[in-house]
Design an enzyme around this catalytic site. Structure first.
Site, PDB file in Angstrom:
ATOM      1  N   ASP A   1       0.457   3.680   1.784  1.00  0.00           N
ATOM      2  CA  ASP A   1       0.438   4.221   3.145  1.00  0.00           C
ATOM      3  C   ASP A   1       1.856   4.488   3.671  1.00  0.00           C
ATOM      4  OD1 ASP A   1       0.282   4.222   6.137  1.00  0.00           O
ATOM      5  OD2 ASP A   1      -1.843   3.883   5.728  1.00  0.00           O
TER       6      ASP A   1
ATOM      7  N   ARG B   1       3.035   4.550   6.466  1.00  0.00           N
ATOM      8  CA  ARG B   1       3.477   3.788   7.633  1.00  0.00           C
ATOM      9  C   ARG B   1       4.021   2.406   7.284  1.00  0.00           C
ATOM     10  NH1 ARG B   1      -2.237   4.382  10.414  1.00  0.00           N
ATOM     11  NH2 ARG B   1      -2.702   3.915   8.232  1.00  0.00           N
TER      12      ARG B   1
ATOM     13  N   HIS C   1      -2.116  -4.141   5.032  1.00  0.00           N
ATOM     14  CA  HIS C   1      -1.871  -3.674   6.406  1.00  0.00           C
ATOM     15  C   HIS C   1      -3.171  -3.332   7.107  1.00  0.00           C
ATOM     16  CE1 HIS C   1      -2.480   0.779   5.840  1.00  0.00           C
ATOM     17  NE2 HIS C   1      -2.351   0.422   4.582  1.00  0.00           N
TER      18      HIS C   1
ATOM     19  N   CYS D   1       0.844  -1.195   0.000  1.00  0.00           N
ATOM     20  CA  CYS D   1       0.000   0.000   0.000  1.00  0.00           C
ATOM     21  C   CYS D   1       0.882   1.250   0.000  1.00  0.00           C
ATOM     22  CB  CYS D   1      -0.902  -0.007   1.230  1.00  0.00           C
ATOM     23  SG  CYS D   1      -2.067   1.380   1.254  1.00  0.00           S
TER      24      CYS D   1
HETATM   25 ZN   LIG Z   1      -3.406   1.125   2.970  1.00  0.00          ZN
END
Ligand SMILES: [Zn+2]
Length: 220
Positions: A44, A46, A98, A42
């Site tokens: 993302d 993080r 995630h 992803c």
């Molecule tokens: Zn994500």
């Protein structure tokens, strides 16, 4: 100094320190790349693939997008797979979802808040939500529903990859894995891997009251 400027000065420090620790690294990088892994994750912030797996430059061929989707009709996904399998000859393909994924959550909640590109991107996730509505309805909280769907989504993408002619017909067929990254602990858990005997695709759904992360069972 703003963060973009900081990144540039950190990069200088990193390049200097990296060359000090491994003087041959940049010389090797000049020769080309030979990563063993295609990582599909992803976007993302993080879940940075190299950092969370302790990988070095040259280790991972990375493709990241909203909700770690592999879409066979999308040249972005397909060009990455084509290059990874045919040129780099990766031995393993990892799809890493995630917990706490915003794309998954948007698909579950039925709205992206007026973002047409994201909306089109997550059509496949909405379809997954429709298909699994009974299982999802039995999971009590939105967080748990999102986490369960994040697992299923990673497995679905891995299944799709495992069935792609590029993968199936590769001279040395790469193994395909579905993993999930837990943003609460930083740990990655393996959900499923393709193997000689598990190439047939059939999800073994968790029972309605058996959805917790420790008990989900998936097959690719
Ligand atoms: Zn994500």
């Amino acid at each position: 100094m703003d963060f973009a400027e900081q990144m540039l000065s950190r990069n200088k420090a990193w390049a200097h320190e990296t060359a000090r620790r491994d003087p041959a690294l940049f010389g090797r990088m000049r020769q080309g790349q030979r990563p063993a892994i295609l990582w599909i994750g992803c976007s993302d912030s993080r879940v940075p693939a190299e950092i969370v797996t302790g990988a070095a430059p040259g280790d991972l061929f990375v493709h990241r997008n909203v909700a770690n989707l592999f879409l066979p009709h999308d040249d972005n996904s397909m060009s990455v797979l084509e290059y990874a399998v045919r040129v780099l000859e990766v031995s393993d393909i990892v799809v890493c979802g995630h917990y706490g994924c915003g794309g998954i959550r948007a698909a579950l909640e039925g709205t992206t808040g007026g973002m047409p590109h994201v909306e089109r991107r997550i059509v496949a996730l909405r379809e997954l939500v429709r298909r699994e509505r009974e299982v999802l309805a039995a999971i009590p909280s939105i967080e748990e529903r999102a986490n369960w769907l994040a697992e299923l989504n990673a497995v679905e993408q891995a299944r799709t990859l495992n069935q792609m002619p590029l993968v199936r017909d590769a001279v040395s067929r790469p193994r395909v894995h579905a993993w999930i990254f837990d943003i609460r602990s930083g740990l990655i858990r393996r959900l499923a891997s393709s193997g000689d005997s598990s190439l047939g695709i059939n999800a073994q759904r968790p029972a309605a009251n058996d959805h917790r992360e420790t008990t989900s069972v998936w097959t690719i």
